[in-house]
Design a protein around this motif. Structure first.
Motif, PDB file in Angstrom:
ATOM      1  N   UNK A   1       0.790  -1.219   0.000  1.00 59.46           N
ATOM      2  CA  UNK A   1       0.000   0.000   0.000  1.00 59.46           C
ATOM      3  C   UNK A   1       0.823   1.270   0.000  1.00 59.46           C
ATOM      4  N   UNK A   2       2.067   1.199   0.463  1.00 58.00           N
ATOM      5  CA  UNK A   2       2.923   2.380   0.541  1.00 58.00           C
ATOM      6  C   UNK A   2       4.030   2.367  -0.516  1.00 58.00           C
ATOM      7  N   UNK A   3       4.452   1.189  -0.896  1.00 57.54           N
ATOM      8  CA  UNK A   3       5.521   1.087  -1.876  1.00 57.54           C
ATOM      9  C   UNK A   3       6.797   0.542  -1.270  1.00 57.54           C
ATOM     10  N   UNK A   4       7.756   0.199  -2.133  1.00 61.75           N
ATOM     11  CA  UNK A   4       9.010  -0.421  -1.694  1.00 61.75           C
ATOM     12  C   UNK A   4      10.201   0.321  -2.314  1.00 61.75           C
ATOM     13  N   UNK A   5      11.303   0.308  -1.579  1.00 66.57           N
ATOM     14  CA  UNK A   5      12.536   0.885  -2.090  1.00 66.57           C
ATOM     15  C   UNK A   5      13.697   0.012  -1.647  1.00 66.57           C
ATOM     16  N   UNK A   6      14.671  -0.199  -2.543  1.00 69.07           N
ATOM     17  CA  UNK A   6      15.862  -0.996  -2.242  1.00 69.07           C
ATOM     18  C   UNK A   6      16.990  -0.066  -1.848  1.00 69.07           C
ATOM     19  N   UNK A   7      17.507  -0.226  -0.644  1.00 65.88           N
ATOM     20  CA  UNK A   7      18.625   0.588  -0.191  1.00 65.88           C
ATOM     21  C   UNK A   7      19.875   0.208  -0.987  1.00 65.88           C
ATOM     22  N   UNK A   8      20.738   1.179  -1.294  1.00 64.42           N
ATOM     23  CA  UNK A   8      21.932   0.887  -2.111  1.00 64.42           C
ATOM     24  C   UNK A   8      22.913  -0.019  -1.392  1.00 64.42           C
ATOM     25  N   UNK A   9      23.729  -0.709  -2.187  1.00 71.45           N
ATOM     26  CA  UNK A   9      24.809  -1.519  -1.636  1.00 71.45           C
ATOM     27  C   UNK A   9      24.538  -3.006  -1.620  1.00 71.45           C
ATOM     28  N   UNK A  10      23.330  -3.437  -2.038  1.00 75.86           N
ATOM     29  CA  UNK A  10      23.015  -4.864  -1.984  1.00 75.86           C
ATOM     30  C   UNK A  10      23.256  -5.524  -3.327  1.00 75.86           C
ATOM     31  N   UNK A  11      23.942  -6.657  -3.301  1.00 72.17           N
ATOM     32  CA  UNK A  11      24.127  -7.478  -4.503  1.00 72.17           C
ATOM     33  C   UNK A  11      24.171  -8.929  -4.070  1.00 72.17           C
ATOM     34  N   UNK A  12      23.245  -9.691  -4.561  1.00 72.83           N
ATOM     35  CA  UNK A  12      23.179 -11.107  -4.219  1.00 72.83           C
ATOM     36  C   UNK A  12      23.916 -11.893  -5.291  1.00 72.83           C
ATOM     37  N   UNK A  13      25.114 -12.436  -4.996  1.00 69.46           N
ATOM     38  CA  UNK A  13      25.946 -13.046  -6.040  1.00 69.46           C
ATOM     39  C   UNK A  13      25.238 -14.047  -6.932  1.00 69.46           C
ATOM     40  N   UNK A  14      24.433 -14.997  -6.409  1.00 65.90           N
ATOM     41  CA  UNK A  14      23.823 -15.965  -7.313  1.00 65.90           C
ATOM     42  C   UNK A  14      22.818 -15.366  -8.285  1.00 65.90           C
ATOM     43  N   UNK A  15      22.431 -14.086  -8.058  1.00 66.28           N
ATOM     44  CA  UNK A  15      21.424 -13.483  -8.914  1.00 66.28           C
ATOM     45  C   UNK A  15      21.993 -12.357  -9.765  1.00 66.28           C
ATOM     46  N   UNK A  16      23.290 -12.338  -9.967  1.00 67.15           N
ATOM     47  CA  UNK A  16      23.897 -11.213 -10.654  1.00 67.15           C
ATOM     48  C   UNK A  16      23.618 -11.208 -12.148  1.00 67.15           C
ATOM     49  N   UNK A  17      23.299 -12.362 -12.737  1.00 65.09           N
ATOM     50  CA  UNK A  17      23.254 -12.438 -14.188  1.00 65.09           C
ATOM     51  C   UNK A  17      21.930 -12.994 -14.696  1.00 65.09           C
ATOM     52  N   UNK A  18      21.436 -12.365 -15.770  1.00 59.86           N
ATOM     53  CA  UNK A  18      20.288 -12.918 -16.478  1.00 59.86           C
ATOM     54  C   UNK A  18      20.798 -13.986 -17.443  1.00 59.86           C
ATOM     55  N   UNK A  19      19.872 -14.706 -18.088  1.00 58.24           N
ATOM     56  CA  UNK A  19      20.282 -15.742 -19.036  1.00 58.24           C
ATOM     57  C   UNK A  19      20.994 -15.129 -20.239  1.00 58.24           C
ATOM     58  N   UNK A  20      20.525 -13.970 -20.710  1.00 53.99           N
ATOM     59  CA  UNK A  20      21.213 -13.293 -21.815  1.00 53.99           C
ATOM     60  C   UNK A  20      22.615 -12.858 -21.389  1.00 53.99           C
ATOM     61  N   UNK A  21      22.740 -12.369 -20.153  1.00 58.77           N
ATOM     62  CA  UNK A  21      24.051 -11.958 -19.661  1.00 58.77           C
ATOM     63  C   UNK A  21      25.001 -13.152 -19.547  1.00 58.77           C
TER      64      UNK A  21
END
Length: 231
Positions: free
Chosen positions: A56-76
């Motif tokens: 209802x209020x919305x979401x925001x991602x704070x800077x500095x987060x990177x989850x290694x297993x999710x760094x790449x898409x299939x095209x990447x």
């Protein structure tokens, strides 16, 4: 679309917003239901993503987060595999080995579904029967570029005329059958291009050249009309 890919896309969408974005907007962009969006937000939060906000209020991602297993898409992943295979086939032995090692490190942190995409990637690089031997010169020239050291060249031009040059190397271009050293030439007092297969001998000096490599690259790009690199 796999769940891993969906979570990656959600992270990318959240990074695009500086202010809270509603679940409805995110769900519509990702073509998923709002209910699925809530579950994905919760999954990312459990894995350490600093996502603040609520329904209802919305979401925001704070800077500095990177989850290694999710760094790449299939095209990447396909781009990384193809690029690594090209380097392994076309570059010198040391750089080719580094490309294979880097790909192994990437594979080690991928989840099982993306690891399968990497292992079964069907983008291939054919052998180069005309590949010249650059193993002696290229690793040393690459080191000189990184450390911004002067290099003394014994060089022959296209007509076979020999000359001795002291240069400030700042880039190395990889073409299909030719490698080109880009450097400031003290003799000509300008940026020149030297084919590495025409370098008969060279010596890397311990002396650093007086200008930063980034500045020389900027000058060269402006002269050649080459846009700034995005990476």
């Amino acid at each position: 679309m796999s769940r891993t890919q969906r979570l990656l896309d959600l992270l990318q969408q959240l990074r695009a917003y500086r202010y809270p974005v509603t679940a409805q907007t995110l769900a519509q962009t990702l073509n998923i239901s709002v209910r699925t969006l809530y579950r994905d937000i919760a999954s990312l939060q459990q894995q350490g993503a600093n996502i603040t906000g609520e329904a209802g209020l919305g979401y925001v991602l704070k800077p500095g987060f990177m989850l290694p297993p999710l760094m790449f898409s299939e095209d990447e992943i396909e781009a990384l595999v193809l690029g690594s295979r090209w380097v392994a086939e076309r570059a010198d032995h040391h750089l080719g080995l580094a490309a294979r090692t880097a790909l192994q490190k990437i594979a080690a942190v991928l989840p099982s579904d993306l690891r399968l995409s990497l292992d079964t990637n069907a983008l291939l690089v054919g052998p180069d029967e005309n590949k010249p031997d650059f193993d002696t010169a290229l690793p040393l020239l690459r080191t000189a570029i990184r450390q911004e050291h002067k290099v003394h060249l014994q060089y022959a031009d296209a007509k076979g005329k020999h000359s001795k040059r002291v240069v400030w190397p700042f880039a190395l271009g990889f073409f299909e059958h030719v490698r080109v050293l880009v450097a400031w030439c003290e003799l000509r007092q300008e940026i020149r291009h030297f084919r590495t297969d025409r370098i008969h001998a060279f010596e890397v000096y311990p002396e650093r050249y007086p200008q930063r490599r980034q500045a020389l690259l900027k000058i060269w790009r402006e002269q050649e009309g080459i846009p700034e690199s995005s990476i």
